[in-house]
Design an enzyme around this catalytic site. Structure first.
Site, PDB file in Angstrom:
ATOM      1  CG  HIS A  38      22.991  83.844 -20.620  1.00 55.39           C
ATOM      2  ND1 HIS A  38      22.973  85.202 -20.461  1.00 55.39           N
ATOM      3  CD2 HIS A  38      24.012  83.390 -19.845  1.00 55.39           C
ATOM      4  CE1 HIS A  38      23.931  85.570 -19.629  1.00 55.39           C
ATOM      5  NE2 HIS A  38      24.586  84.494 -19.241  1.00 55.39           N
ATOM      6  CD  GLU A 120      24.089  82.966 -24.255  1.00 55.12           C
ATOM      7  OE1 GLU A 120      22.855  82.858 -24.443  1.00 55.12           O
ATOM      8  OE2 GLU A 120      24.663  84.054 -23.986  1.00 55.12           O
ATOM      9  CG  HIS A 159      21.342  87.473 -18.569  1.00 55.68           C
ATOM     10  ND1 HIS A 159      21.572  87.823 -19.882  1.00 55.68           N
ATOM     11  CD2 HIS A 159      22.094  88.321 -17.820  1.00 55.68           C
ATOM     12  CE1 HIS A 159      22.428  88.843 -19.912  1.00 55.68           C
ATOM     13  NE2 HIS A 159      22.762  89.160 -18.687  1.00 55.68           N
ATOM     14  CG  ASP A 169      18.749  85.850 -21.363  1.00 56.74           C
ATOM     15  OD1 ASP A 169      18.700  86.967 -20.832  1.00 56.74           O
ATOM     16  OD2 ASP A 169      19.813  85.255 -21.580  1.00 56.74           O
TER      17      ASP A 169
HETATM   18 ZN   LIG Z   1      21.558  86.468 -21.405  1.00 55.81          ZN
END
Ligand SMILES: [Zn+2]
Length: 186
Positions: A38, A120, A159, A169
């Site tokens: 992400h 992330e 994602h 993303d």
């Molecule tokens: Zn995401």
């Protein structure tokens, strides 16, 4: 010699531990078998600071930015955040179910949070990630594949791939070729 990072008790030893309340148990029988990449930046397109940590700990100061008021009540998390410097923060133990994927499916399996690890990258869809982020991401991914061998290169996705039309993303600037080549090469 610096100590090589490893995964002990489902925690990455090189990560700063910053526990999020936003997790639950994985369903019984769910095997960790997918890695989801992400991006996030708070405020959007601004880097640095500790707002992401605050957001995943449900303490984002909603008065600091108009966008924060919109998202402050969301309860979300990821297992790891890789900051622009390459520094890693862990929010949820890998054996627990973090809340990063939302409505999602991979190869007809729905609810990807049940069986995935979420990473992330501090960033946004249209700015390049840093070389320090790639270095850390590759190192961490190798460790995850060793520890959770059902995660293979074909089970590493963005994602956007598990929530198409809803999520974009990590974006077009994420260099999948470089990342996957480094994972499978020397
Ligand atoms: Zn995401």
């Amino acid at each position: 010699m610096p100590v090589q990072p490893s995964i002990e008790n489902h925690l990455l030893t090189s990560a700063k531990w910053c526990p999020s309340p936003n997790y639950n148990h994985r369903p019984s029988g769910a095997n960790i078998s997918l890695l989801v990449i992400h991006n996030i930046s708070l405020p959007p397109r601004q880097f640095g600071g500790e707002y992401i940590e605050s957001f995943f700990q449900n303490r984002l100061p909603r008065e600091d930015h108009p966008y924060f008021a919109e998202i402050a009540d969301l309860q979300v998390s990821a297992h790891l955040l890789i900051k622009r410097s390459g520094e890693v923060v862990q929010f949820v133990s890998f054996d627990q179910r973090a809340w990063h994927a939302g409505v999602s499916s991979f190869e007809s399996e729905t609810n990807c949070n049940d069986f995935s690890i979420g990473i992330e990258l501090e960033g946004c869809d249209d700015l390049p990630y840093t070389s320090d982020q790639y270095t850390t991401l590759i190192q961490v991914t190798r460790l995850l594949m060793q520890r959770y061998p059902l995660i293979t290169p074909t089970r590493i996705v963005g994602h956007d791939q598990i929530a198409p039309g809803r999520k974009t993303d990590p974006g077009a600037t994420f260099d999948w070729k470089h990342y996957l080549d480094c994972l499978t090469g020397e």
